[in-house]
Design an enzyme around this catalytic site. Structure first.
Site, PDB file in Angstrom:
ATOM      1  N   HIS A  55       0.529   4.402   4.211  1.00 50.78           N
ATOM      2  CA  HIS A  55      -0.180   5.055   3.119  1.00 50.78           C
ATOM      3  C   HIS A  55       0.264   6.506   2.980  1.00 50.78           C
ATOM      4  CE1 HIS A  55      -3.832   2.073   3.108  1.00 50.78           C
ATOM      5  NE2 HIS A  55      -2.659   1.466   3.200  1.00 50.78           N
ATOM      6  N   SER A  98       0.807  -1.221   0.000  1.00 51.79           N
ATOM      7  CA  SER A  98       0.000   0.000   0.000  1.00 51.79           C
ATOM      8  C   SER A  98       0.839   1.268   0.000  1.00 51.79           C
ATOM      9  CB  SER A  98      -0.945  -0.001   1.206  1.00 51.79           C
ATOM     10  OG  SER A  98      -1.808  -1.109   1.152  1.00 51.79           O
TER      11      SER A  98
END
Length: 291
Positions: free
Chosen positions: A242, A195
């Protein structure tokens, strides 16, 4: 009949070796060339200087992408390789179980806790976890979402930046995600997934679309949705990875697509180096805090 002294009438000396007489001339510039300097061409022979100049002109005429790299025949090659690596590691995790995740996942520091009774983690010298964790997935939905995003975002970025620059963007974004997790997450929190790198591609895509003056609403809406999901309670998503990947990806892409033409390579890889330096310093400081 007396012996003729010196050079034969009408014969010139090679332009690179004046002491060598020759009757051959370059078909491009008409300079005299000796056998050592003759390079066979489609018609006659050419001198080394003309051949070198033609090669440089050919390279200069090759089409370039936005970042200045040469256009590749397959703009998805690196994307496919990354997809394959993630798939191989996913199969490895399915076969090896939790042990593979414990050995290669992102873990800051754990002297004793839910995962181990021994000292382990990045702070204990296992720096490889910062990149290996970015290729690990345990759930089908997790790898499915990340690889779908990679397949959608990767080819356009790879085509615009070139293979080497795209790979640098992906890997440094992954490292940035691991670094922010190392800084802000609990030391014994184990995390994994691509991610961080994927959010780096989101950030880079936004920068690229702005540079090309395209409609940014689709990518901004998609990014906003993903950020909202990232911070939803109860999903146990490593938001640090993220956010770290997003910031690094946007910064690197900005340096790559806005680099001045005359200093393009220096600025582009200088940007990558600067981001890496920040990550290294942050990791060193965090390690000193944990030990």
């Amino acid at each position: 009949m007396t012996e003729q002294q010196g050079r034969q009438p009408g014969l010139a000396g090679c332009y690179r070796h004046p002491d060598r007489e020759t009757g051959i001339r370059c078909t491009r510039c008409d300079r005299p060339i000796c056998p050592d300097c003759m390079i066979s061409a489609s018609v006659g022979y050419q001198c080394p200087q003309c051949v070198r100049g033609a090669s440089e002109a050919t390279r200069a005429m090759q089409p370039r992408n936005l970042a200045g790299g040469t256009l590749a025949k397959d703009p998805r090659l690196v994307t496919k390789i990354l997809l394959g690596l993630n798939a191989v590691m996913f199969v490895t995790v399915l076969g090896g179980g939790d042990q593979v995740v414990r050995d290669l996942g992102m873990l800051g520091y754990a002297a004793a806790g839910p995962f181990t009774t021994e000292t382990m983690g990045v702070a204990s010298g296992e720096w490889y976890r910062m990149i290996t964790s970015a290729f690990l997935h345990q759930q089908f939905w997790h790898i499915g979402f990340n690889m779908l995003a990679l397949w959608i975002l990767g080819p356009n970025l790879e085509g615009a930046l070139g293979r080497a620059r795209f790979l640098a963007l992906y890997l440094i974004s992954a490292l940035a995600g691991s670094t922010l997790s190392y800084l802000l997450a609990a030391p014994n929190q184990l995390s994994l997934g691509a991610s961080g790198a994927i959010f780096g591609l989101f950030g880079a895509t936004a920068v690229l679309m702005r540079r090309l003056k395209h409609d940014m609403r689709p990518i901004l809406i998609l990014l906003a949705i993903n950020l909202v999901v990232t911070f939803l309670p109860g999903l146990n998503i490593a938001w640090q990875a993220h956010l770290g990947g997003l910031i690094a990806g946007a910064a690197i892409a900005f340096g790559m697509v806005h680099a001045p033409r005359d200093k393009r390579t220096l600025v582009q890889y200088g940007t990558c180096g600067a981001v890496l330096l920040v990550l290294v310093v942050a990791c060193v400081v965090r390690t000193a805090q944990l030990l």
